[in-house]
Motif scaffolding. Sequence first.
Motif, short mmCIF file in Angstrom:
data_model
loop_
_atom_site.label_atom_id
_atom_site.label_comp_id
_atom_site.label_asym_id
_atom_site.label_seq_id
_atom_site.Cartn_x
_atom_site.Cartn_y
_atom_site.Cartn_z
N ILE A 148 0.85 -1.19 0.00
CA ILE A 148 0.00 0.00 0.00
C ILE A 148 0.89 1.24 0.00
N GLY A 149 0.67 2.13 -0.97
CA GLY A 149 1.40 3.39 -1.02
C GLY A 149 2.89 3.22 -1.24
N GLU A 150 3.66 4.14 -0.70
CA GLU A 150 5.09 4.18 -0.94
C GLU A 150 5.85 3.31 0.06
N GLU A 151 7.00 2.83 -0.37
CA GLU A 151 7.88 2.08 0.52
C GLU A 151 8.36 3.00 1.64
N ASN A 152 8.45 2.44 2.83
CA ASN A 152 8.93 3.13 4.04
C ASN A 152 7.95 4.19 4.57
N GLN A 153 6.76 4.25 4.00
CA GLN A 153 5.76 5.21 4.47
C GLN A 153 4.58 4.52 5.15
N GLY A 154 4.76 3.25 5.53
CA GLY A 154 3.67 2.50 6.12
C GLY A 154 3.16 3.06 7.43
N TRP A 155 4.03 3.77 8.16
CA TRP A 155 3.61 4.34 9.44
C TRP A 155 2.47 5.34 9.24
N THR A 156 2.52 6.08 8.13
CA THR A 156 1.45 7.03 7.82
C THR A 156 0.12 6.32 7.66
N TYR A 157 0.12 5.21 6.90
CA TYR A 157 -1.12 4.47 6.67
C TYR A 157 -1.57 3.76 7.94
N ALA A 158 -0.60 3.30 8.72
CA ALA A 158 -0.93 2.60 9.97
C ALA A 158 -1.62 3.54 10.94
N LYS A 159 -1.17 4.79 11.02
CA LYS A 159 -1.80 5.75 11.93
C LYS A 159 -3.25 6.00 11.54
N ALA A 160 -3.52 6.07 10.24
CA ALA A 160 -4.90 6.25 9.78
C ALA A 160 -5.75 5.05 10.18
N LEU A 161 -5.18 3.86 10.00
CA LEU A 161 -5.91 2.64 10.36
C LEU A 161 -6.17 2.58 11.85
N LEU A 162 -5.16 2.92 12.66
CA LEU A 162 -5.31 2.84 14.11
C LEU A 162 -6.39 3.78 14.61
N SER A 163 -6.56 4.93 13.97
CA SER A 163 -7.62 5.84 14.37
C SER A 163 -8.98 5.20 14.16
N HIS A 164 -9.16 4.54 13.00
CA HIS A 164 -10.42 3.85 12.75
C HIS A 164 -10.59 2.67 13.70
N GLU A 165 -9.50 1.94 13.94
CA GLU A 165 -9.57 0.77 14.82
C GLU A 165 -9.99 1.18 16.23
N ARG A 166 -9.37 2.22 16.75
CA ARG A 166 -9.65 2.61 18.14
C ARG A 166 -11.05 3.15 18.28
N THR A 167 -11.57 3.80 17.23
CA THR A 167 -12.97 4.21 17.26
C THR A 167 -13.87 2.99 17.32
N ALA A 168 -13.55 1.97 16.54
CA ALA A 168 -14.36 0.74 16.52
C ALA A 168 -14.29 0.00 17.85
N LEU A 169 -13.17 0.16 18.60
CA LEU A 169 -12.99 -0.57 19.84
C LEU A 169 -13.77 0.02 21.00
#
Length: 392
Positions: free
Chosen positions: A226-247
């Motif tokens: 997904i997206g650019e190499e070495n930029q996964g932290w950016t996408y992970a932060k977006a995912l974690l925001s959705h995850e924590r809302t769901a939790l």
Amino acid sequence: MHATFSAEELAFQEEVRAFLRDNFNDDMAAKIRDPKTFKAATIEWQKKRFDKGWVAPGWPVEHGGCGWSDTQKYIFDSALAEAGAPDVPPFGLKMVGPVIYTFGTEEQKQQFLPGILNGDTWWCQGYSEPGAGSDLAGLQTRAERDGDDYVINGTKIWTTYAQYADWMFALVRTDNSGKPQQGISFLLIDMRTPGITVSPIIAIDGEHHLNEVSFENVRVPVVNRIGEENQGWTYAKALLSHERTALSGIAYCKQVLNNVRKLAADENDDGQPLLNNPTFQARMADIEMELMALEYTELRVLATVANGGAPGMESSLLKLKGTELQQAVQNLFFDVAGLYGSVLPADADLSSLGHDYGDQARREYMYGRACTIYGGSNEVQKNIIAKFGLGL
């Protein structure tokens, strides 16, 4: 959102209730609770919602979302709680799905989004590692580039439902030269790939929810990044925001409280129903007031997202308070069960004890100890709130 519903909203509420009456019953609920039939029954339930067009309330309409207002989402979640109906597993619909339609290529959207929506493809999350749980930036699972593939070696742990999953979304280390967060990439991994080993972890409740997943020279195509190499932290932060809302678990808390209220009305307390006990009533009232406040907080976050914003520090607040409330209702449920919720041998005949809910109360209480840890421990959430919410 208004305090009273419009005529259109009341009609929608009745439509949702009718759908649940027609499509969710005690038999399906029992199959979803049974580990032997859990996956098949959960897929069946998701497909019923998919056929109705009600499987992804939080997604944009162009990607298969419902196009609902925040009030309609509230009505739907409340109706699920009333009916005792579960939501679908979050890993596809609430976690990787939004990452794919936000950051993925058109080819990735076409390949993965349909299966996420209709339940044909099950996902698990490859984030935590033996030495990197809440400190996610400390992950060490390595992905080395070899032509058109990455070759992955390492271990993920506490991987919920990996034993059922078709695909995993994972964070892997692709660079060690800079800050830890800067060398992480976000990959989509086919769980059938040679070199992947899934080993069960039996949780404190005696059930197999969790797993350790090992990677030994596992080849993953670069096009699955997904997206650019070495930029996964950016996408992970977006995912974690959705995850924590769901939790936040608001619908779950409502379901348990409704069940506890019915059980307490039948439970004898010195010749009176336990529900009439003033101390018990006070505990129920405290939880219900805090749950209502949390619910309105979640609605404000949903309104922000609907207007083009993103859940930020508020998602940590929802995760923090929501998981504390989940434990509170589990404690209450366990207390109603009393001695009938005591630890018993796996082959014990529970029907002879007089209460058929004691084992369920014990299992939910035991597994619920983990909810303040997974998705980023509550201590980490307090730090996020202090830094980004209070400026400390």
